[in-house]
Design a protein around this motif. Structure first.
Motif, PDB file in Angstrom:
ATOM      1  N   LEU A  58     -43.088   1.434 -34.107  1.00  0.00           N
ATOM      2  CA  LEU A  58     -42.068   1.993 -34.986  1.00  0.00           C
ATOM      3  C   LEU A  58     -40.781   1.200 -34.798  1.00  0.00           C
ATOM      4  N   SER A  59     -40.224   0.694 -35.896  1.00  0.00           N
ATOM      5  CA  SER A  59     -39.139  -0.272 -35.804  1.00  0.00           C
ATOM      6  C   SER A  59     -37.742   0.336 -35.754  1.00  0.00           C
ATOM      7  N   THR A  60     -37.567   1.608 -36.111  1.00  0.00           N
ATOM      8  CA  THR A  60     -36.231   2.220 -36.086  1.00  0.00           C
ATOM      9  C   THR A  60     -36.340   3.693 -35.695  1.00  0.00           C
ATOM     10  N   PRO A  61     -35.257   4.247 -35.168  1.00  0.00           N
ATOM     11  CA  PRO A  61     -35.238   5.687 -34.918  1.00  0.00           C
ATOM     12  C   PRO A  61     -35.423   6.499 -36.206  1.00  0.00           C
ATOM     13  N   ASP A  62     -34.895   6.000 -37.318  1.00  0.00           N
ATOM     14  CA  ASP A  62     -35.062   6.697 -38.598  1.00  0.00           C
ATOM     15  C   ASP A  62     -36.539   6.801 -38.989  1.00  0.00           C
ATOM     16  N   GLU A  63     -37.316   5.757 -38.693  1.00  0.00           N
ATOM     17  CA  GLU A  63     -38.754   5.786 -38.989  1.00  0.00           C
ATOM     18  C   GLU A  63     -39.461   6.835 -38.131  1.00  0.00           C
ATOM     19  N   VAL A  64     -39.094   6.908 -36.848  1.00  0.00           N
ATOM     20  CA  VAL A  64     -39.685   7.924 -35.965  1.00  0.00           C
ATOM     21  C   VAL A  64     -39.334   9.311 -36.492  1.00  0.00           C
ATOM     22  N   GLU A  65     -38.059   9.496 -36.854  1.00  0.00           N
ATOM     23  CA  GLU A  65     -37.629  10.801 -37.336  1.00  0.00           C
ATOM     24  C   GLU A  65     -38.364  11.199 -38.606  1.00  0.00           C
ATOM     25  N   ALA A  66     -38.517  10.277 -39.541  1.00  0.00           N
ATOM     26  CA  ALA A  66     -39.230  10.581 -40.779  1.00  0.00           C
ATOM     27  C   ALA A  66     -40.671  10.987 -40.476  1.00  0.00           C
ATOM     28  N   GLN A  67     -41.323  10.282 -39.564  1.00  0.00           N
ATOM     29  CA  GLN A  67     -42.706  10.624 -39.216  1.00  0.00           C
ATOM     30  C   GLN A  67     -42.792  11.943 -38.450  1.00  0.00           C
ATOM     31  N   PHE A  68     -41.792  12.237 -37.618  1.00  0.00           N
ATOM     32  CA  PHE A  68     -41.753  13.497 -36.876  1.00  0.00           C
ATOM     33  C   PHE A  68     -41.725  14.677 -37.855  1.00  0.00           C
ATOM     34  N   TYR A  69     -40.822  14.626 -38.831  1.00  0.00           N
ATOM     35  CA  TYR A  69     -40.713  15.739 -39.768  1.00  0.00           C
ATOM     36  C   TYR A  69     -41.888  15.776 -40.748  1.00  0.00           C
ATOM     37  N   GLU A  70     -42.469  14.628 -41.052  1.00  0.00           N
ATOM     38  CA  GLU A  70     -43.687  14.599 -41.861  1.00  0.00           C
ATOM     39  C   GLU A  70     -44.833  15.278 -41.107  1.00  0.00           C
ATOM     40  N   ALA A  71     -44.964  14.971 -39.815  1.00  0.00           N
ATOM     41  CA  ALA A  71     -46.011  15.592 -38.990  1.00  0.00           C
ATOM     42  C   ALA A  71     -45.796  17.104 -38.898  1.00  0.00           C
ATOM     43  N   LEU A  72     -44.543  17.547 -38.798  1.00  0.00           N
ATOM     44  CA  LEU A  72     -44.257  18.986 -38.777  1.00  0.00           C
ATOM     45  C   LEU A  72     -44.715  19.636 -40.077  1.00  0.00           C
ATOM     46  N   ARG A  73     -44.350  19.028 -41.202  1.00  0.00           N
ATOM     47  CA  ARG A  73     -44.731  19.603 -42.505  1.00  0.00           C
ATOM     48  C   ARG A  73     -46.241  19.608 -42.699  1.00  0.00           C
ATOM     49  N   GLU A  74     -46.928  18.575 -42.193  1.00  0.00           N
ATOM     50  CA  GLU A  74     -48.379  18.467 -42.349  1.00  0.00           C
ATOM     51  C   GLU A  74     -49.147  19.285 -41.313  1.00  0.00           C
TER      52      GLU A  74
END
Length: 149
Positions: free
Chosen positions: A12-28
């Motif tokens: 993961l290249s940026t903290p923003d990418e990690v954050e987007a995936q974190f909240y995507e995983a929560l929603r999924e």
């Protein structure tokens, strides 16, 4: 001492990418995806609103497993504030959670802080701390610089 999550996430290249995936995983409701985003360290920490401090992958995984057992989480991230350095980042944000109950749809607000570290595996989540918010979050107080350029 470090420990590797069950499923390694891609670089993961940026903290923003990690954050987007974190909240995507929560929603999924994707527990494996969510856990793969955490830093490979026994000292990772998570605090849910009104809950105890959870330290380590096992405790964090068990808490999210219980949350996901209650159903899908429908949330939106709002009002993100970021502080970044070369190897660490901190994001403060508001999570707007849409809840459907027998009484109908309701909206809850959670104030969250996410801490990210740059690791050999890319950026990873080291801490997630969430506190109850209110439906009427006050406007942000932003300090005005005392020196004009």
């Amino acid at each position: 001492m470090t420990r590797r999550p069950a499923h390694a996430a891609h670089l993961l290249s940026t903290p923003d990418e990690v954050e987007a995936q974190f909240y995507e995983a929560l929603r999924e409701g994707d527990l494996d995806k969510l856990m793969a985003l955490w830093a490979d360290d026994d000292e990772v920490v998570c605090v849910h609103p009104g809950g105890p401090r959870l330290v380590g992958h096992g405790a964090i995984r068990a808490a999210f497993e219980a949350i996901f057992a209650s159903g899908r989480i429908n949330l939106q991230v709002e009002r993100v504030r970021r502080v970044h350095s070369a190897d660490a980042a901190m994001h403060s944000l508001v999570e707007r959670v849409n809840i459907v109950t027998a009484e109908g749809a309701q909206v809850g607000h959670v104030l969250a802080t996410n801490v990210y570290l740059r690791t050999a595996q890319g950026w990873r989540l080291a801490a997630h701390h969430a506190s109850p918010g209110t439906a009427d979050e006050p406007p942000e107080i932003v300090e005005t610089p005392s020196v004009l350029h």
